[in-house]
Design a protein around this motif. Structure first.
Motif, PDB file in Angstrom:
ATOM      1  N   TYR A 400       0.815  -0.895   0.159  1.00  0.00           N
ATOM      2  CA  TYR A 400       0.317   0.134  -0.207  1.00  0.00           C
ATOM      3  C   TYR A 400       0.794   1.361  -0.315  1.00  0.00           C
ATOM      4  CZ  TYR A 400      -3.321  -3.286   1.851  1.00  0.00           C
ATOM      5  OH  TYR A 400      -3.728  -4.345   2.616  1.00  0.00           O
ATOM      6  N   GLY A 404      -3.006   4.840   0.597  1.00  0.00           N
ATOM      7  CA  GLY A 404      -4.143   3.174   0.506  1.00  0.00           C
ATOM      8  C   GLY A 404      -3.604   2.882   1.868  1.00  0.00           C
ATOM      9  N   HIS A 514      -5.774   3.234  -3.177  1.00  0.00           N
ATOM     10  CA  HIS A 514      -7.246   3.401  -3.568  1.00  0.00           C
ATOM     11  C   HIS A 514      -8.189   2.095  -3.941  1.00  0.00           C
ATOM     12  CE1 HIS A 514     -11.419   5.485  -3.222  1.00  0.00           C
ATOM     13  NE2 HIS A 514     -11.455   5.176  -3.665  1.00  0.00           N
TER      14      HIS A 514
END
Lengths: 696, 189
Positions: A400, A404, A514
């Protein structure tokens, strides 16, 4: 078939056990046959849990999932176990294959491909230098070809694999090669080639002393697979383990493909030590493709990774790869899977800590207390595959972006560093501030359990629907279909399309930035209807006497001499259970369908001494679910029809597994439910269930 | 291998772990199933049932249940449950469909609670096994294999390296001797 005078007609359990020990009867052939059958059945049952999901084979959906670390780490472990080969090759395993130009790999000239019109001669010198040093490193360090003293050896015993009778020894030779007096010199050589890439695990081992590891000690398989270690300050070489496969460069021709001023690919043909077929004289020729980058700080060049026999990532010679698109291509699906694995592990970690689990797995839990209205015990579950927060955070960073991670887990990753509670004793009072989601305790990472999360929902990648690059080349959007699964059984209607946004992170790698789940109105409706239906299935299970109990609590004989009452740990009392059922079903329906559940002289459930008791059947809840429920696909197995503005009809196509004939059966169930007058509540109440072709 | 070693093995290398668990307990599970199905099941039925039981056991262990229980008794319970299910399916008298909420069908479970009867049975069986052992080998094995495990004389012969005829002869003699030994001990067949 029954024998006359059967002397073994009435054998008790203890005697059966004795007989099995003293008179074992199965031949090896029978054992193999039955074992194969049990494996087949085990796999079939496992597979029906998640239909068509290759990624989630096994029964991990039923248990706390076994945590598999991300691909890179898994690859490293595989390498340690299998000693796949050379350092550079190890590096390859950690990454997906790099582009290889099939056209040029067959071409032994140093000419550049047609597509690359720019002058690549400036790359030739670093390419030659790096490939020569690569060869040197491979043939000496990786191939165990350093000068060593055979008379100065260390011998250890490798831990035994069960079932293996032979004692395996691990023998190490003292390295006396002047080029490499110690481990640091090996590392320096490696780093000169690969900097700033980390050395592969398994090449450079740890540092030991004869005090902590006397010769003759038992060592692990992992350690026995390491190539070099330092022992009492001296460098030792493992006598075992696979060697690298590089032998020598066939010629000096190098093919260059420029990517940018700071990045290019170099292909060079080598002979390997791998022997083709049965002809021991004929070794393989191979083209190695080096992905070479410039260290923008030092200005020097280094090998990012090497590919051999790599499959072409692109075949169009006109297309010059970029680091970004290449990296996204190779890692998007893998990243989604890594994300889901992490997500599922996280869900599992957060799920409520029940007494039984704590009792059975005491090492996995620590608890602290918090002063609220009254003393409140908080439980943390160990995330046992991480060696501390650094390791944990590093793993997160592989998947990530900070944004995120924050978005998905509601935690600022920078806050994770702040909570090392090792100064507390287990059971101490901690402050509300310290009562945070992730903590470190004595070097281990723990995740806060959430008493409200009794049935975590796991997600698995079912397929990728769409994959499109973002506008500026530094982002990417992938739509995927995810299947949801809950330990409780039905949660499949929530399975949905999910959109993943990837973006290029500061380290030049694509990360998940995302995630959004895309529910249509119809899908949302199905979620609530499925939840309602699950409420019914749960009620049916309880009515059948299948529920979680605490076996340490004595059962109470029932007055009607049927099954005794056992304590039901799922609900506090009858009122709570009734309340649960009434959430999903009308009172009339409950009374009709589950007649005598609470009423009558001998109800299935009743409160005894302030606790809920039920007439229990000794069937395990999860076994029950596994046999009676199979995940359906909401897209094809659930049809919703609005009968009137206040009534909805749902046709479910259900699946079940029948152990008796090892067959999957399917049947239809029709559910009628009241549409809630307040649509915001979205709770449907069942008024009727029809099983037109139910089993039995 | 101890329980915890087996569990760890199953966790680390599930496939090998399952095999190790199987090797450790297959004779036990087989004996349990045999005890229940001897009168109504074929050899295939019994093997099917044993494999069903192991599939159940693997799943139960996978999900981490009963971690603190003695593995053997836990396996015993699962095997017995499987055997009872199979018995219901195979025994001519219980050919009807059985519903899980049917109390009648769970008498087998309840039967274990009759303490006095259990004690008597255990005593009788203890004597029986003692006397079988008193026959001495290979007669003990012949009797157990023939009458507990329903093995044929030729199968037993192969297992103990004798001829089938010899097994048959010894079996007749052994059984007669066993009857005497049991009568002396106050147990009638």
């Amino acid at each position: 078939m029954r024998r006359k005078n059967d002397i073994f007609d009435d054998i008790d359990d203890e005697t059966v056990e004795k007989l099995s020990q003293e008179f074992p009867v199965l031949t090896d052939e029978e054992k193999d046959r039955i074992f194969a059958m049990s494996e087949r059945k085990y796999n079939i049952v496992s597979e029906i849990v998640i239909e068509n999901d290759e990624d989630v084979k096994g029964v991990e959906q039923y248990r706390r999932p076994v945590w598999h670390r991300f691909a890179g780490i898994a690859a490293a472990i595989a390498i340690i176990a299998g000693r796949a080969g050379s350092g550079a090759v190890l590096m390859n395993s950690l990454k997906k294959s790099a582009p290889i130009d099939t056209a040029t790999s067959e071409n032994e000239t140093v000419e550049t491909t047609d597509s690359t019109t720019e002058d690549v001669s400036k790359f030739m010198a670093p390419a030659k230098d790096l490939t020569e040093r690569y060869a040197d490193f491979e043939t000496s360090v990786v191939n165990h070809a350093l000068t060593y003293d055979k008379n100065d050896t260390l011998t250890f015993i490798i831990e035994r694999t069960d079932g293996v009778i032979n004692v395996e020894e691990s023998i190490w030779y003292r390295v006396v090669d002047q080029r490499y007096p110690d481990m640091a010199s090996l590392r320096t050589q490696f780093e000169a080639l690969y900097e700033p890439v980390d050395a592969p695990e398994g090449l450079f081992g740890g540092e030991f002393t004869s005090e902590e590891l006397p010769a003759g000690s038992v060592i692990s398989h992992e350690m026995a697979a390491v190539t070099y270690m330092t022992y009492d300050g001296k460098l030792y070489l493992n006598s075992m383990g696979d060697l690298g496969t590089f032998d020598y460069w066939i010629n000096s021709d190098i093919d260059i493909r420029k990517v940018s001023d700071n990045e290019f690919y170099a292909s060079r043909k080598c002979m390997t030590t791998t022997i083709s077929g049965e002809n021991s004289d004929k070794c393989d020729e191979q083209v190695l493709v080096f992905h070479i980058l410039r260290n923008t700080r030092s200005g020097g060049w280094y090998i990012d990774y090497v590919t051999k026999n790599g499959e072409a990532e692109y075949n169009n010679p006109d297309e010059v790869p970029t680091a970004m698109s290449n990296s996204a291509d190779v890692s998007a699906e893998e990243l989604i899977n890594n994300h889901l694995t992490f997500y599922n592990y996280w869900q599992n970690g957060q799920s409520s800590a029940d007494d039984v689990d704590i009792q059975y797995n005491p090492d996995d839990y620590i608890s602290f207390n918090i002063q609220r209205d009254s003393d409140f015990t908080v439980w943390y579950r160990k995330m046992s595959d991480y060696n501390g927060l650094d390791d944990f955070i590093d793993s997160i960073h592989q998947i990530y972006t900070d944004k995120g991670f924050d978005e998905i887990y509601s935690i600022n990753i920078n806050d994770l560093y702040n909570f090392d509670l090792s100064s507390h004793q287990v059971g101490d009072f901690i402050t509300e501030d310290e009562y945070t989601t992730v903590i470190e305790y004595n070097g281990a990472v723990y995740l806060k359990t959430d008493p409200a999360k009794t049935s975590p929902v796991f997600k698995y990648l079912q397929g990728i629907n769409n994959d499109q690059p973002g506008e500026n080349g530094s982002s990417r959007v992938i739509d995927a279909y995810l299947r949801f699964f809950s330990n409780g059984g039905y949660d499949w209607a929530r399975s949905t399309n999910v959109s993943f946004n990837f973006t290029l992170d500061s380290d030049g790698k694509f990360k998940i930035d995302h995630v959004s789940e895309l529910y249509s109105d119809e899908q949302t409706k199905k979620i609530y209807l499925a939840e309602t239906f699950y409420g019914f299935k749960n009620g049916e299970r309880l009515y059948n006497g299948i529920f979680y109990t605490d076996e340490s609590v004595e059962t109470i004989p029932s007055d009607d001499e049927s099954r005794p009452y056992a304590v039901c740990t799922e609900y506090e009392n009858v009122a709570e259970l009734r309340n649960y059922l009434e959430t999903y079903m009308t009172t009339e329906f409950i009374e009709e369908r589950f007649e005598g559940m609470f009423e009558g002289d001998y109800p299935v459930f009743k409160d005894i001494d302030g606790k809920l008791y039920g007439k229990r059947i000794a069937i395990d809840v999860l076994s029950y679910w596994s046999e009676s429920l199979k995940c359906s696909d909401p897209e094809k197995d659930m049809e919703v029809t609005d009968v009137t503005s206040s009534e909805v009809l749902v046709d479910f196509h259900e699946y079940a597994y029948d152990h008796s004939d090892e067959d999957e059966t399917s049947f239809n169930t029709r559910m009628y439910a009241e549409i809630p007058s307040d649509s915001r509540k979205q709770i449907y109440k069942i008024t009727k269930i029809e099983n037109p072709d139910a089993r039995g | 291998m101890t329980d915890s070693e087996l569990r760890a093995y199953m966790k680390d290398t599930p496939a090998l772990g399952r095999r190790a668990l199987f090797d450790e307990y297959c004779n036990y599970v087989y004996a349990i199933v045999m005890n229940k199905l001897r009168s109504c099941g074929t050899r295939e039925d019994i093997e099917e049932c044993v494999s069903d039981a192991f599939a159940d056991i693997y799943r139960a262990l996978d999900k981490g249940s009963s971690m603190d229980q003695d593995l053997k008794s836990y396996i015993g319970v699962i095997a017995k449950r499987r055997a009872i299910d199979a018995y219901r399916r195979l025994a001519p008298a219980s050919g009807r469909a059985v519903s899980i909420d049917d109390d009648e069908s769970f008498r087998e479970y309840a039967a274990d609670t009759d303490v006095q009867k259990n004690a008597e049975v255990a005593d009788r069986n203890s004597i029986l096994i003692d006397k079988v052992k008193q026959l001495g080998e290979p007669d003990s094995t012949i009797i157990i294999q023939q009458y507990y495990y329903n093995r044929t004389a030729s199968e037993i012969a192969k297992a103990i390296s004798m001829t089938a005829a010899a097994v048959q002869k010894r079996s007749v003699r052994a059984r007669s001797k066993l009857r005497e030994l049991l009568l002396e001990a106050g147990v009638s067949l």
